[in-house]
Design a protein around this motif. Structure first.
Motif, PDB file in Angstrom:
ATOM      1  N   ARG A 105      -2.920  11.312  -1.731  1.00  0.00           N
ATOM      2  CA  ARG A 105      -3.001  10.521  -0.500  1.00  0.00           C
ATOM      3  C   ARG A 105      -4.196  10.930   0.347  1.00  0.00           C
ATOM      4  N   HIS A 124       6.382   3.198  13.369  1.00  0.00           N
ATOM      5  CA  HIS A 124       5.543   4.086  12.575  1.00  0.00           C
ATOM      6  C   HIS A 124       4.114   4.158  13.105  1.00  0.00           C
ATOM      7  N   ILE A 135       0.236   8.699  -3.520  1.00  0.00           N
ATOM      8  CA  ILE A 135       0.329   7.282  -3.174  1.00  0.00           C
ATOM      9  C   ILE A 135      -0.174   6.494  -4.380  1.00  0.00           C
ATOM     10  N   GLU A 151       4.720  -2.576   9.400  1.00  0.00           N
ATOM     11  CA  GLU A 151       4.336  -2.367   8.000  1.00  0.00           C
ATOM     12  C   GLU A 151       5.538  -2.541   7.075  1.00  0.00           C
ATOM     13  N   GLY A 206      -2.269   1.414  -2.820  1.00  0.00           N
ATOM     14  CA  GLY A 206      -1.993   1.869  -1.461  1.00  0.00           C
ATOM     15  C   GLY A 206      -3.149   2.643  -0.865  1.00  0.00           C
ATOM     16  N   GLU A 222       4.966  -1.909  -1.622  1.00  0.00           N
ATOM     17  CA  GLU A 222       4.766  -0.459  -1.479  1.00  0.00           C
ATOM     18  C   GLU A 222       3.474  -0.156  -0.733  1.00  0.00           C
ATOM     19  N   ILE A 239       3.744  -1.208   3.059  1.00  0.00           N
ATOM     20  CA  ILE A 239       4.610  -0.297   3.801  1.00  0.00           C
ATOM     21  C   ILE A 239       3.887   1.002   4.130  1.00  0.00           C
ATOM     22  N   ARG A 240       3.014   1.457   3.214  1.00  0.00           N
ATOM     23  CA  ARG A 240       2.385   2.768   3.385  1.00  0.00           C
ATOM     24  C   ARG A 240       0.938   2.695   3.873  1.00  0.00           C
ATOM     25  N   HIS A 241       0.472   1.525   4.292  1.00  0.00           N
ATOM     26  CA  HIS A 241      -0.960   1.427   4.590  1.00  0.00           C
ATOM     27  C   HIS A 241      -1.379   2.152   5.871  1.00  0.00           C
ATOM     28  N   GLN A 242      -0.411   2.546   6.708  1.00  0.00           N
ATOM     29  CA  GLN A 242      -0.732   3.399   7.849  1.00  0.00           C
ATOM     30  C   GLN A 242      -0.115   4.790   7.692  1.00  0.00           C
ATOM     31  N   ASP A 243       0.301   5.095   6.487  1.00  0.00           N
ATOM     32  CA  ASP A 243       0.914   6.389   6.193  1.00  0.00           C
ATOM     33  C   ASP A 243      -0.169   7.381   5.778  1.00  0.00           C
ATOM     34  N   GLN A 246      -5.434   1.781   2.487  1.00  0.00           N
ATOM     35  CA  GLN A 246      -5.599   2.734   3.588  1.00  0.00           C
ATOM     36  C   GLN A 246      -7.077   2.940   3.913  1.00  0.00           C
TER      37      GLN A 246
END
Length: 217
Positions: A7, A199, A140, A100, A144, A126, A129-133, A148
């Motif tokens: 990530r 988030h 990841i 997200e 994803g 997936e 949901i995780r694009h600002q994680d 990001q």
């Protein structure tokens, strides 16, 4: 679409290559791509649509220069088009979920409705949901990670070294930035004020960082 990668961008790409000048790509014209593009043209404001198309162009350019990935342009295109679907005022107001997460669900259902491609629907869900994680540990998907990289590049000006300045200029001429930073900053404020648990609050001073973006596109 379900290949794991670090990530942390510095770990995923420890030795970035000098980027090359690339022209704006033609948009994919498969039936599902045309359907999703027609859909988002009705749902998204012009600044958000242009942002999504810039993110797509950045993603392809960065993948070509920096990553040896077998990632379909169709999957990248659909993910980029849909990643901010739940950030419209109406969709933010329609759920208590972070945008997200809700956007991932909406996108999953939309893809299943028009293509019944379970792998594509789940991969896009997936990634959205995780694009600002953002973070420095864990894994990841490649889809994803590129989402990001490209979204934070367009919003805050990070990772500019991964893309050639002439590519940036051509993409931003084709898909205007006019009104984008203020539009996205307002969206951040709306969500964090109405959903203080969301988030988006995990990115400290995000609205201020967006408005202070001085990157030369």
């Amino acid at each position: 679409m379900f290949t794991a990668i670090e990530r942390d961008v510095s770990k995923a790409l420890p030795n970035p290559k000098p980027p090359t000048a690339q022209s704006v790509r033609q948009l994919p014209t498969t039936p599902i791509c045309r359907t999703i593009l027609d859909y988002v043209k009705k749902e998204l404001s012009l600044p958000v649509l242009n942002h999504s198309l810039r993110v797509y162009q950045y993603s392809l350019a960065i993948i070509k220069d920096q990553f040896d990935w077998d990632l379909s342009e169709e999957a990248v295109f659909i993910t980029c088009l849909l990643h901010d679907l739940a950030a419209t005022d109406g969709n933010i107001a329609s759920t208590k979920m972070s945008f997200e997460f809700y956007g991932g669900i909406l996108s999953h259902d939309l893809i299943m409705k028009y293509s019944n491609d379970k792998d594509l629907a789940e991969a896009v869900c997936e990634a959205i949901i995780r694009h600002q994680d953002l973070g420095e540990s864990g894994m990841i998907t490649t889809l994803g990670l590129i989402l990001q990289i490209s979204t934070i590049l367009d919003n805050v000006g990070l990772h500019m070294h991964l893309i050639h300045e002439s590519t940036l200029k051509e993409v931003n001429t084709k898909y205007s930035r006019d009104g984008w930073l203020g539009c996205f900053s307002d969206t951040i404020k709306l969500e964090t004020q109405t959903k203080p648990w969301c988030h988006t609050t995990s990115i400290e001073n995000f609205s201020e960082k967006v408005l202070s973006n001085k990157a030369k596109y």
